[in-house]
Design a protein around this motif. Structure first.
Motif, PDB file in Angstrom:
ATOM      1  N   LEU A 139       0.826  -1.203   0.000  1.00 16.32           N
ATOM      2  CA  LEU A 139       0.000   0.000   0.000  1.00 16.32           C
ATOM      3  C   LEU A 139       0.864   1.258   0.000  1.00 16.32           C
ATOM      4  O   LEU A 139       0.496   2.270  -0.599  1.00 16.32           O
ATOM      5  N   ASN A 140       1.989   1.200   0.699  1.00 19.07           N
ATOM      6  CA  ASN A 140       2.846   2.386   0.809  1.00 19.07           C
ATOM      7  C   ASN A 140       3.676   2.611  -0.447  1.00 19.07           C
ATOM      8  O   ASN A 140       3.840   3.749  -0.894  1.00 19.07           O
ATOM      9  N   THR A 141       4.219   1.533  -1.026  1.00 17.00           N
ATOM     10  CA  THR A 141       5.093   1.698  -2.188  1.00 17.00           C
ATOM     11  C   THR A 141       4.308   1.819  -3.493  1.00 17.00           C
ATOM     12  O   THR A 141       4.721   2.533  -4.408  1.00 17.00           O
ATOM     13  N   ARG A 142       3.169   1.100  -3.551  1.00 16.87           N
ATOM     14  CA  ARG A 142       2.314   1.084  -4.746  1.00 16.87           C
ATOM     15  C   ARG A 142       3.055   0.575  -5.984  1.00 16.87           C
ATOM     16  O   ARG A 142       2.607   0.764  -7.112  1.00 16.87           O
ATOM     17  N   ARG A 143       4.191  -0.078  -5.787  1.00 18.45           N
ATOM     18  CA  ARG A 143       4.934  -0.627  -6.921  1.00 18.45           C
ATOM     19  C   ARG A 143       5.793  -1.784  -6.437  1.00 18.45           C
ATOM     20  O   ARG A 143       6.193  -1.841  -5.262  1.00 18.45           O
ATOM     21  N   TRP A 144       6.058  -2.703  -7.357  1.00 14.68           N
ATOM     22  CA  TRP A 144       6.912  -3.826  -7.020  1.00 14.68           C
ATOM     23  C   TRP A 144       8.374  -3.380  -6.973  1.00 14.68           C
ATOM     24  O   TRP A 144       8.841  -2.674  -7.863  1.00 14.68           O
ATOM     25  N   THR A 145       9.041  -3.771  -5.919  1.00 18.49           N
ATOM     26  CA  THR A 145      10.480  -3.548  -5.790  1.00 18.49           C
ATOM     27  C   THR A 145      11.141  -4.902  -5.553  1.00 18.49           C
ATOM     28  O   THR A 145      10.483  -5.885  -5.187  1.00 18.49           O
ATOM     29  N   THR A 146      12.443  -4.954  -5.746  1.00 21.13           N
ATOM     30  CA  THR A 146      13.168  -6.207  -5.521  1.00 21.13           C
ATOM     31  C   THR A 146      13.014  -6.666  -4.077  1.00 21.13           C
ATOM     32  O   THR A 146      12.810  -7.858  -3.802  1.00 21.13           O
ATOM     33  N   ARG A 147      13.048  -5.706  -3.155  1.00 21.10           N
ATOM     34  CA  ARG A 147      12.890  -6.042  -1.738  1.00 21.10           C
ATOM     35  C   ARG A 147      11.503  -6.596  -1.453  1.00 21.10           C
ATOM     36  O   ARG A 147      11.353  -7.578  -0.705  1.00 21.10           O
ATOM     37  N   LEU A 148      10.480  -6.002  -2.055  1.00 21.23           N
ATOM     38  CA  LEU A 148       9.111  -6.437  -1.819  1.00 21.23           C
ATOM     39  C   LEU A 148       8.866  -7.822  -2.418  1.00 21.23           C
ATOM     40  O   LEU A 148       8.203  -8.671  -1.804  1.00 21.23           O
ATOM     41  N   VAL A 149       9.402  -8.067  -3.600  1.00 23.34           N
ATOM     42  CA  VAL A 149       9.278  -9.388  -4.216  1.00 23.34           C
ATOM     43  C   VAL A 149       9.974 -10.433  -3.350  1.00 23.34           C
ATOM     44  O   VAL A 149       9.454 -11.531  -3.135  1.00 23.34           O
ATOM     45  N   GLY A 150      11.167 -10.088  -2.843  1.00 25.59           N
ATOM     46  CA  GLY A 150      11.884 -11.010  -1.976  1.00 25.59           C
ATOM     47  C   GLY A 150      11.101 -11.337  -0.715  1.00 25.59           C
ATOM     48  O   GLY A 150      11.071 -12.495  -0.273  1.00 25.59           O
TER      49      GLY A 150
END
Length: 335
Positions: free
Chosen positions: A242-253
């Motif tokens: 909800l905060n980033t609103r985008r996929w990041t490498t950290r979030l995918v991990g």
């Protein structure tokens, strides 16, 4: 210019949804006015754009100024998201416990008053637990974020090059996705925590209503602390979305790690056959659902055996598919 859009995006993402469009328009106008003064109406250079953004300052501090008031229960940068998630969790808990009350009243209508009182008590306790879990999760995010920001600020002064890239269509996360995930996770955990004995085969015969449960309730309840812990981890993951609103490498991990942990928990839970109702077939016979030794009995017994033995493989297959999907998402994001 892209750098201006990145700055505006970084500011508005820290503000309540209903204020973003108006503040985006106002902030863009402010930046354009400042650039016009510097360039005397000419086209600004990249260096002049960076100077103006540096003069405006860190997007977090700019968001604080637009916010106007400081609310420190969780922190001004996260407070709006905190209230949103808390409302979602409370709504899901209320729906789950309301459904449970209706089911119990339907199964045992003679004691509807007792079910109503138990339902009110369960809702109060459930809302308190939801409040505690959401607050703890946001407290962890606030603390780790503050410590990270403190260390970063001690090392260097913010500059426009620190702005995150604008998310493209492939890496964007729709707010509906994490919201739906939070609702589903809370519904799942609450229903399993308070009414696991209602999950089974329902039998209606001669006005009698009964449930032949799938699980051994005493054994299943031993895993509830771990299930609630994973609910908190799941909410933490969805809050980050909800905060980033985008996929990041950290979030995918993190998503992959949580999926693997879910699989490990499911393996521990369902690998031991004692978690299942050992008397399921006998109760099916006693209820009149099947007749011992009949073809129907043999069919149900076969299905029951395959279901209890195969659920872990089904969960494993779903987990593998999800991990592969996340790896593809990470590859697209990297590309």
């Amino acid at each position: 210019m892209e750098l201006i859009s990145r700055y505006i995006y970084a500011v508005t993402q820290k503000l309540p949804e209903k204020q973003r469009a108006e503040i985006e328009k106002e902030l863009r106008g402010l930046i354009e006015d400042m650039l016009e003064v510097r360039t005397h109406g000419g086209s600004p250079s990249p260096k002049e754009v960076e100077d103006v953004l540096a003069e405006l300052g860190n997007p977090s501090e700019m968001a604080d100024r637009y916010r106007g008031s400081k609310r420190y229960l969780i922190g001004p940068g996260l407070f709006a998201s905190y209230i949103t998630v808390l409302r979602i969790v409370w709504t899901a808990i209320g729906i789950a416990l309301g459904v449970m009350f209706m089911i119990e009243s339907f199964m045992d209508p003679t004691n509807i008053l007792d079910h109503f009182i138990d339902g009110i008590v369960s809702i109060v306790i459930g809302l308190m637990q939801g409040f505690a879990w959401v607050t703890v999760v946001f407290g962890v995010i606030e603390y780790t974020g503050a410590q990270k920001a403190k260390g970063k600020n001690a090392e260097q002064v913010w500059k426009p090059s620190d702005l995150p890239q604008l998310p493209d269509n492939k890496s964007r996360i729709s707010p509906a996705e994490p919201i739906a995930s939070i609702i589903f996770s809370v519904l799942f955990v609450v229903l399993f925590s308070y009414s696991i004995d209602l999950l089974g085969v329902w039998r209606f015969a001669g006005g009698d209503r009964m449930v032949i449960p799938f699980f051994n309730t005493d054994v299943f309840n031993r895993f509830l602390p771990y299930i609630w812990f994973f609910l908190a981890v799941s909410i933490l993951k969805e809050i980050m979305k909800l905060n980033t609103r985008r996929w990041t490498t950290r979030l995918v991990g993190m998503e992959i790690s949580v999926t693997i942990l879910y699989l490990i928990l499911a393996t521990f839970m369902f690998w031991d056959p004692v978690i299942w109702n050992a008397d399921f077939m006998q109760q099916a016979v006693d209820s009149g659902l099947v007749t011992a030794g009949s073809e129907g009995y043999n069919t149900v017994n076969t299905i029951w055996g395959r279901a209890t033995n195969g659920i872990i493989y089904l969960i494993g297959l779903v987990s593998v598919i999800q991990v592969i999907s996340l790896i593809v998402t990470a590859y697209r994001h990297k590309s």
